[in-house]
Design a protein around this motif. Structure first.
Motif, PDB file in Angstrom:
ATOM      1  N   ILE A  14       0.851  -1.200   0.000  1.00 24.18           N
ATOM      2  CA  ILE A  14       0.000   0.000   0.000  1.00 24.18           C
ATOM      3  C   ILE A  14       0.885   1.248   0.000  1.00 24.18           C
ATOM      4  N   GLU A  96      -4.110   1.391  -9.625  1.00 25.96           N
ATOM      5  CA  GLU A  96      -3.798   1.127  -8.231  1.00 25.96           C
ATOM      6  C   GLU A  96      -4.377   2.297  -7.447  1.00 25.96           C
ATOM      7  N   VAL A  98      -5.567   3.891  -3.282  1.00 25.67           N
ATOM      8  CA  VAL A  98      -5.514   3.815  -1.831  1.00 25.67           C
ATOM      9  C   VAL A  98      -6.555   4.778  -1.286  1.00 25.67           C
ATOM     10  N   GLY A 150      -5.975  -0.620   0.176  1.00 24.00           N
ATOM     11  CA  GLY A 150      -5.491  -0.475  -1.188  1.00 24.00           C
ATOM     12  C   GLY A 150      -6.173  -1.456  -2.113  1.00 24.00           C
TER      13      GLY A 150
END
Length: 156
Positions: A14, A96, A98, A150
């Motif tokens: 993460i 990706e 978070v 994440g």
């Protein structure tokens, strides 16, 4: 998380995603709707604890909202790539991301320079000798992350 197959479970992974991102969207509590703003950021980690650093002018709506309620959520994302399948007419996106939440604290004047160095290091891997004259004209604050998760979708 609905798609647990995309969840990033390792805190170090993460953090690696966060290090790749260049903008953090901060959501603050306003009266009728959340107030969200994109910010440059710096990050400090210690044994899985994450602290995000932000800066801005010395006045503005975000500071009024933080003074009323220092709880905040954040989001950042990177590694975007459109993937298309012309035969089936389908497309998807690699990414990706978070998300998380925590509490904001204002940085006192005597700690601003060090916090700004952390912020600058996120964008300049080597030391960047920024103009110290901006420090008094800059408000610096940090978000102490209390929860983080994440998610990743990368095609094989």
């Amino acid at each position: 998380m609905r798609r647990s197959d995309r969840e990033i479970k390792d805190i170090n992974e993460i953090i690696q995603v966060m290090e790749k991102c260049d903008v953090c969207r901060l959501a603050l509590n306003d009266e009728e709707y959340p107030y969200i703003l994109p910010l440059n950021f710096g990050m400090q980690t210690d044994n899985g604890e994450i602290i995000l650093y932000f800066h801005g002018a010395n006045e503005g709506k975000k500071y009024e909202l933080i003074a009323k309620d220092n709880r905040a959520s954040f989001e950042m994302d990177c590694s975007h790539k459109l993937v298309t399948d012309m035969q089936t007419g389908n497309c998807t996106m690699e990414y990706e991301s978070v998300i998380g939440c925590g509490r904001i604290e204002m940085i006192p004047d005597d700690e601003k320079y060090d916090a700004l160095c952390i912020l600058m290091k996120h964008y300049h891997k080597e030391d960047f000798p920024f103009n110290k004259a901006v420090v008094p004209r800059t408000t610096v604050f940090k978000l102490i992350v209390e929860q983080v998760s994440g998610k990743r979708r990368m095609m094989k």
